[in-house]
Design a protein around this motif. Structure first.
Motif, PDB file in Angstrom:
ATOM      1  N   GLY A  51      -0.909  -2.699   4.537  1.00  0.00           N
ATOM      2  CA  GLY A  51       0.013  -2.365   3.458  1.00  0.00           C
ATOM      3  C   GLY A  51      -0.206  -3.154   2.194  1.00  0.00           C
ATOM      4  O   GLY A  51       0.701  -3.236   1.352  1.00  0.00           O
ATOM      5  N   HIS A  52      -1.380  -3.747   2.018  1.00  0.00           N
ATOM      6  CA  HIS A  52      -1.710  -4.470   0.804  1.00  0.00           C
ATOM      7  C   HIS A  52      -3.130  -4.109   0.370  1.00  0.00           C
ATOM      8  O   HIS A  52      -3.922  -3.575   1.153  1.00  0.00           O
ATOM      9  N   LEU A  53      -3.455  -4.422  -0.862  1.00  0.00           N
ATOM     10  CA  LEU A  53      -4.799  -4.255  -1.399  1.00  0.00           C
ATOM     11  C   LEU A  53      -5.436  -5.623  -1.591  1.00  0.00           C
ATOM     12  O   LEU A  53      -4.809  -6.517  -2.163  1.00  0.00           O
ATOM     13  N   ASP A  54      -6.671  -5.780  -1.121  1.00  0.00           N
ATOM     14  CA  ASP A  54      -7.410  -6.986  -1.489  1.00  0.00           C
ATOM     15  C   ASP A  54      -8.013  -6.770  -2.878  1.00  0.00           C
ATOM     16  O   ASP A  54      -7.893  -5.670  -3.441  1.00  0.00           O
ATOM     17  N   PRO A  55      -8.610  -7.778  -3.488  1.00  0.00           N
ATOM     18  CA  PRO A  55      -9.088  -7.613  -4.875  1.00  0.00           C
ATOM     19  C   PRO A  55     -10.054  -6.442  -5.063  1.00  0.00           C
ATOM     20  O   PRO A  55      -9.978  -5.723  -6.064  1.00  0.00           O
ATOM     21  N   GLU A  56     -10.970  -6.261  -4.111  1.00  0.00           N
ATOM     22  CA  GLU A  56     -11.938  -5.172  -4.250  1.00  0.00           C
ATOM     23  C   GLU A  56     -11.269  -3.812  -4.083  1.00  0.00           C
ATOM     24  O   GLU A  56     -11.579  -2.856  -4.811  1.00  0.00           O
ATOM     25  N   GLN A  57     -10.362  -3.697  -3.128  1.00  0.00           N
ATOM     26  CA  GLN A  57      -9.617  -2.442  -2.963  1.00  0.00           C
ATOM     27  C   GLN A  57      -8.731  -2.154  -4.165  1.00  0.00           C
ATOM     28  O   GLN A  57      -8.568  -0.998  -4.562  1.00  0.00           O
ATOM     29  N   ALA A  58      -8.170  -3.213  -4.739  1.00  0.00           N
ATOM     30  CA  ALA A  58      -7.333  -3.037  -5.928  1.00  0.00           C
ATOM     31  C   ALA A  58      -8.136  -2.468  -7.085  1.00  0.00           C
ATOM     32  O   ALA A  58      -7.650  -1.610  -7.834  1.00  0.00           O
ATOM     33  N   LEU A  59      -9.382  -2.939  -7.244  1.00  0.00           N
ATOM     34  CA  LEU A  59     -10.212  -2.405  -8.317  1.00  0.00           C
ATOM     35  C   LEU A  59     -10.514  -0.930  -8.071  1.00  0.00           C
ATOM     36  O   LEU A  59     -10.456  -0.113  -8.998  1.00  0.00           O
ATOM     37  N   GLU A  60     -10.822  -0.563  -6.827  1.00  0.00           N
ATOM     38  CA  GLU A  60     -11.061   0.846  -6.517  1.00  0.00           C
ATOM     39  C   GLU A  60      -9.837   1.685  -6.856  1.00  0.00           C
ATOM     40  O   GLU A  60      -9.955   2.795  -7.401  1.00  0.00           O
ATOM     41  N   ALA A  61      -8.659   1.155  -6.557  1.00  0.00           N
ATOM     42  CA  ALA A  61      -7.427   1.899  -6.826  1.00  0.00           C
ATOM     43  C   ALA A  61      -7.225   2.132  -8.312  1.00  0.00           C
ATOM     44  O   ALA A  61      -6.929   3.255  -8.751  1.00  0.00           O
ATOM     45  N   VAL A  62      -7.371   1.089  -9.111  1.00  0.00           N
ATOM     46  CA  VAL A  62      -7.100   1.221 -10.532  1.00  0.00           C
ATOM     47  C   VAL A  62      -8.177   2.050 -11.224  1.00  0.00           C
ATOM     48  O   VAL A  62      -7.901   2.750 -12.203  1.00  0.00           O
ATOM     49  N   ARG A  63      -9.378   2.023 -10.701  1.00  0.00           N
ATOM     50  CA  ARG A  63     -10.421   2.885 -11.255  1.00  0.00           C
ATOM     51  C   ARG A  63     -10.157   4.343 -10.920  1.00  0.00           C
ATOM     52  O   ARG A  63     -10.478   5.242 -11.711  1.00  0.00           O
ATOM     53  N   ALA A  64      -9.574   4.595  -9.747  1.00  0.00           N
ATOM     54  CA  ALA A  64      -9.234   5.972  -9.388  1.00  0.00           C
ATOM     55  C   ALA A  64      -8.176   6.534 -10.329  1.00  0.00           C
ATOM     56  O   ALA A  64      -8.185   7.727 -10.657  1.00  0.00           O
TER      57      ALA A  64
END
Length: 258
Positions: A177-190
């Motif tokens: 239920g959380h984003l790590d830094p790399e997943q967070a970047l993928e999310a914001v780029r999406a």
């Protein structure tokens, strides 16, 4: 003028054409076993025309902090929050759920789903509601705040000027239920964002671990640098803003999109 101030954890103030929108306000020096390792926000941090609360966890829906805002300030909360947290009955709480669209204090709000545990706490039978994210707009500025969430499909969210994306937590592991830094970047780029501010990192820490020495230090200090490193590798670092806590950062109007 548009601007953003990060007060620590997921507490931000977004200034949109003279309107102050606050996300997940949290001000205490101590929260259960956690200690704030950053300055306590000053009284001006409670200036708001609208407060958005993403979910019921105490580090996001913190009643003592909410009581420090003016009584007339509307507080948008997940549906079921008022029943789960009785103190909200004395505040200007507005309950919403994923898919809702509404305008509050002149701010257009789109309510989004989030993949995160919606319980108030971990006790059996604890009150629960859905966790939320928000896309909100005031005149010519748009912002995306996903709250706490794990990886999911963010591609259906329209691009924004400012993304407030969680990149860490408050301990040595994030869990589901959380984003790590790399997943967070993928999310914001999406989603797509002209400006990106990493949040939910480097503010609160379990006291027993924080005093355990360098072995745990990187869990506290590394999320923002890791996010920036990933952004550089992806060629989008020019849009990343990593402000010090309490520092107001202006967002040039020329970059705003509709």
């Amino acid at each position: 003028m548009s601007a953003v101030t990060w007060w620590g954890h997921s507490f931000t103030t977004v200034e949109m054409s003279g309107t102050f929108v606050v996300t997940d306000p949290l001000m205490p020096r101590r929260l259960f076993h956690l200690r704030r390792l950053a300055p306590v926000p000053p009284p001006r941090a409670t200036r708001a025309d609208l407060v958005l609360v993403s979910h019921l966890h105490h580090d996001h829906l913190h009643v003592p902090t909410l009581r420090r805002f003016d009584d007339a300030v509307p507080i948008v909360v997940p549906r079921g929050a008022v029943r789960a947290v009785g103190a909200l009955q004395r505040l200007q709480a507005i309950e919403v759920g994923p898919g809702d669209r509404l305008t509050v204090a002149g701010v257009e709000i789109e309510v989004l789903p989030a993949r995160h545990d919606g319980r108030r706490d971990k006790r059996p039978g604890a009150a629960t509601s859905e966790s939320l994210g928000f896309r909100f707009r005031r005149r010519d500025m748009t912002c995306w705040f996903p709250g706490d969430t794990g990886p999911m499909d963010f591609s259906g969210i329209d691009p924004v000027d400012l993304g407030l994306v969680p990149v860490g937590g408050w301990g040595p592991s994030l869990g589901d239920g959380h984003l790590d830094p790399e997943q967070a970047l993928e999310a914001v780029r999406a989603v797509g964002a002209r400006w990106i501010v990493p949040v939910h990192h480097g503010t609160y820490w379990p006291a027993v671990l924080r005093t355990s020495g360098p072995a745990f230090e990187h869990w506290f200090t590394s999320p923002a640098p890791r996010f920036l490193e990933a952004a550089r590798a992806a060629g989008v670092a020019e849009g990343v803003v990593v402000p010090a806590i309490g520092v107001r950062t202006s967002l040039p109007r020329a970059t705003m999109t509709s």
